[in-house]
Design an enzyme around this catalytic site. Sequence first.
Site, PDB file in Angstrom:
ATOM      1  N   ASP A  67       0.831  -1.193   0.000  1.00 15.50           N
ATOM      2  CA  ASP A  67       0.000   0.000   0.000  1.00 15.50           C
ATOM      3  C   ASP A  67       0.875   1.257   0.000  1.00 15.50           C
ATOM      4  O   ASP A  67       1.879   1.323   0.722  1.00 15.50           O
ATOM      5  CB  ASP A  67      -0.896  -0.032   1.245  1.00 15.50           C
ATOM      6  CG  ASP A  67      -1.814   1.150   1.346  1.00 15.50           C
ATOM      7  OD1 ASP A  67      -2.649   1.315   0.438  1.00 15.50           O
ATOM      8  OD2 ASP A  67      -1.717   1.901   2.332  1.00 15.50           O
TER       9      ASP A  67
ATOM     10  N   GLU B  15       1.754  -0.467  -5.035  1.00 19.87           N
ATOM     11  CA  GLU B  15       0.850   0.626  -5.380  1.00 19.87           C
ATOM     12  C   GLU B  15       1.768   1.841  -5.522  1.00 19.87           C
ATOM     13  O   GLU B  15       2.209   2.401  -4.513  1.00 19.87           O
ATOM     14  CB  GLU B  15      -0.192   0.851  -4.291  1.00 19.87           C
ATOM     15  CG  GLU B  15      -1.170   1.961  -4.646  1.00 19.87           C
ATOM     16  CD  GLU B  15      -2.131   2.296  -3.515  1.00 19.87           C
ATOM     17  OE1 GLU B  15      -3.287   2.631  -3.804  1.00 19.87           O
ATOM     18  OE2 GLU B  15      -1.719   2.240  -2.339  1.00 19.87           O
TER      19      GLU B  15
END
Length: 658
Positions: free
Chosen positions: A336, A371
């Site tokens: 993330d 990401e």
Amino acid sequence: MTQLAIGEATPHGATYDGHGVNFTLFSAHAERVELCVFDSRGNERRYDLPGRRGDVWHGYLAGARPGLRYGYRVHGPWQPAQGHRFNPAKLLLDPYARRVEGELKDHPLLHGGHDEPDYRDNAAVAPKSVVISDHYDWEDDAAPRTPWGKTVIYEAHVKGLTYLHPELPQEIRGTYKALGHPVMVAYFKQLGITALELLPVAQFASEPRLQRMGLTNYWGYNPMAMFALHSAWASSPEMALDEFRDAVKALHRAGIEVILDIVLNHSAELDLDGPTFSLRGIDNRSYYWIRDDGDYHNWTGCGNTLNLSHPGVVEYACECLRYWVETCHVDGFRFDLASVMGRTPTFRQDAPLFAAIKACPVLSTVKLIAEPWDIGEGGYQVGNFPPPFAEWNDHFRDAARRFWLPRNLTTGEFACRFAASSDVFKRNGRAPGASVNLLTAHDGFTLRDCVCFNQKHNEANGEENRDGTNSNYSDNHGKEGLGGPLDLMERRRDSIHALLATLLLSQGTPMLLAGDEHGHSQHGNNNAYCQDNALTWLDWQQANRGLTTFTAALIRLRQQIPALTGNSWWEEGDGNVRWLNKNAQPLSADEWQNGPKLMQILLSDRFLIAINATLEVTDIVLPEGEWRAVPPFAGEDNPVITAVWQGPAHGLCVFQRG
């Protein structure tokens, strides 16, 4: 139990050896560290950690056993302007805790102080670390090690995936056990996915703001303890680890990989007004990026940012990842806000954490997916991660939506994204699999909502619809909401089919959001992070079975096309791809840039994707030869076509030669 022996500085965390427990804690700036253990009635006993090697404090407690609850009190300077916030009145979680007892509540005693320390003791309400034994019988478990070229990822939430599944035993719905149940394994195999990517499973907390609103953090991107499984999805907290490993083992037996979404960019301590329960009180200056005024750099939007260039924090991150691979046999990670991993504080491909991962024989061989952005300056880094990282490709997501849900997009741009965005990812020796192609993810509209809503509808989140992106590239096809007349519903169906075919027949690694193959809707909520309810849970009884069958057929078709499974860049004349216009001639320069959205893509010289993304029915002349539509595009009457396919508006069909 006796006083602590000096013990060893490694391994990190609390380690049971059959006779007692060795405790270690990293803190470069602490002056004293107390180990606090608790009996069944909550009575606390404190021991000074007697050993220190470098910045690691350590001690050994003879006679201690798994199940022991513990925490730390760390003494040191209170100098907020310099980033030091030591406060021994606050009991702190072990960053390496394998299990956590208690929740992180919105309680005033959990705050360590803002400008001045809060000296009220918090032990009565603070979550506790728990000693565990890691022993587990993996039997003959083996990692599937699916090649990137054959990988199809399925992103899912542990609870939301199975909580409403009528064929699962009631008591295991929404749990780790359900993931490995034969019903789910059979479904994954029928669908054809090769990797189950789980939203965060490490112990997480709901932000105080959500708690005050009566909401919860559903997605899990607010980590408390990165080595501990979120216990709410287990039959009991002490069974979480074994039940998760049982699921991994069952999935591996079916050839399905398990990828974890992991949050190494911030912690649930949030900003300076957030709770102090671990890293802030252990060594704030080392664990977080600190500004010159002593506040946090907030490159995550969550109040703090982990300093993953500090040697001690790099070691912490790598040991965390190795723990999940070695102890839980996971097959990879999705990171993330992964640009934080490369901050020094500017982003660098040779950042310390990247170098450590690449040098690690365990971590360098599993699937690593970034990401590739954060919200800080220079945070958008799509295409810039070093090997062996793959990356979420937002260029593909936006281009696919803009192509099929009427927006301005050239045929050339669409083709580039279809070909694994070689302009972005063909560097540093990376292969096409480095482009993780997606239409949707947990964050944003579901696929059904992309064709039903022009605007987000996030009122249930309690922020007056201010949260969530406004750049959705969606199209409601003429009416906002799920319902509509038959012709509108058919157009929406055709758009969904075209988008799914684009995703699953493009070069790169496709990622499918769980529920998109069902027609799942979140009723226009594109930021459902706090909706632990029927809005996000998959309703298996209402699933669109025809769409599921269509999706599964696309995945099977993908696995038959060498140009898609070979994971090598397409080169002119290599037989992998030819780009043709509606007359089966090579696309001209003008057609690439200014022509109508009509094209044919010939893959491996025998699979033809005919595309009409215009608003009109259009005849498309197929290349010379005999062509027959293939499932899921073939009807009961599937004649051989030798000349022209009448392409419906916003239509797509795949043919096979011969």
